[in-house]
Design a protein around this motif. Structure first.
Motif, short mmCIF file in Angstrom:
data_model
loop_
_atom_site.label_atom_id
_atom_site.label_comp_id
_atom_site.label_asym_id
_atom_site.label_seq_id
_atom_site.Cartn_x
_atom_site.Cartn_y
_atom_site.Cartn_z
N SER A 58 0.83 -1.20 0.00
CA SER A 58 0.00 0.00 0.00
C SER A 58 0.87 1.25 0.00
CB SER A 58 -0.91 0.01 1.24
OG SER A 58 -1.51 1.28 1.40
N ASN A 59 0.43 2.28 -0.73
CA ASN A 59 1.14 3.56 -0.74
C ASN A 59 1.13 4.22 0.64
OD1 ASN A 59 1.78 3.40 -3.46
ND2 ASN A 59 -0.11 4.42 -4.09
N SER B 34 1.39 2.61 3.50
CA SER B 34 2.10 1.81 4.51
C SER B 34 3.34 2.55 5.03
CB SER B 34 2.51 0.46 3.95
OG SER B 34 3.47 0.61 2.91
N VAL C 284 -0.22 -0.20 8.16
CA VAL C 284 -1.00 0.83 7.48
C VAL C 284 -1.78 1.64 8.52
CG1 VAL C 284 -2.80 1.28 5.76
CG2 VAL C 284 -1.24 -0.65 5.47
#
Length: 204
Positions: free
Chosen positions: A159-160, A162, A178
């Motif tokens: 995930s961007n 994270s 996250v």
């Protein structure tokens, strides 16, 4: 000749001058004088706290941050807050306009946060600090707020959002950390705490 009007006027002027000297003059000395632009700017700042930052303030309260962190930069002579870099000026009453409740704090187990948004403007830093304070501040006694973050298995791509943990703090391979909505809101609130240049102080 009736002296009552003269006596009344003398008594009135005596009380009026005492009131001006004991109430009005100190008030004017202690209250920062503000321009229309400063007042309008302050109103915009308060309105901007809406949305996610306002939700973050609720998270700040719910997690007891106010018990370990103050939000009041003391003037010179009452500590070394300005020397520590906690703010460029002392806080004044108008800094808290519109706040309910006012989060002055009860003690300083940790540093003052009145100006933390200007002092530390990195959202990444705040997320790492909340997840585990020892990552950014070795030796810190602040408790971890890891429960505001989700440990989850990476499915596909990372995930961007994270966290980029240092190697010594990395999770087992294939997992990421996250931030939850509450963590994002809390960081937005902390970044909104910026007291620099919000007042035009011309009073002595």
């Amino acid at each position: 000749m009736n002296q009552a009007p003269t006596i009344f006027l003398g008594v009135f002027l005596s009380f009026a001058s005492a009131w001006l000297g004991l109430v009005v003059a100190p008030y004017l000395q202690l209250t920062p004088q503000r321009s229309a632009n400063a007042i309008a700017s302050d109103a915009q700042d308060r309105a901007a706290l809406g949305g996610i930052a306002a939700q973050g303030r609720d998270v700040y309260l719910a997690n007891g941050c106010v018990y370990c962190h103050s939000q009041q930069v003391r003037p010179e002579g009452f500590g070394s807050d300005i020397d520590r870099g906690w703010g460029p000026r002392r806080t004044v009453a108008q800094d808290y306009a519109g706040e309910r409740p006012v989060l002055l704090g009860t003690m300083r187990t940790g540093p003052d946060l009145a100006n933390i948004g200007a002092r530390q403007p990195s959202a990444t830093w705040h997320h790492l600090h909340l997840y585990n304070p020892r990552i950014t501040s070795p030796g810190s006694i602040m408790p971890r707020f890891a429960f505001l973050y989700e440990h989850r298995k990476i499915v596909g791509q990372r995930s961007n959002a994270s966290l980029k943990l240092p190697p010594e703090w990395e999770l087992e391979p294939g997992y990421e950390v996250v931030p939850s909505g509450e963590a994002k809101a809390l960081v937005a609130y902390l970044l909104s705490l910026d007291r620099t240049g919000s007042l035009e102080e011309t009073a002595p």
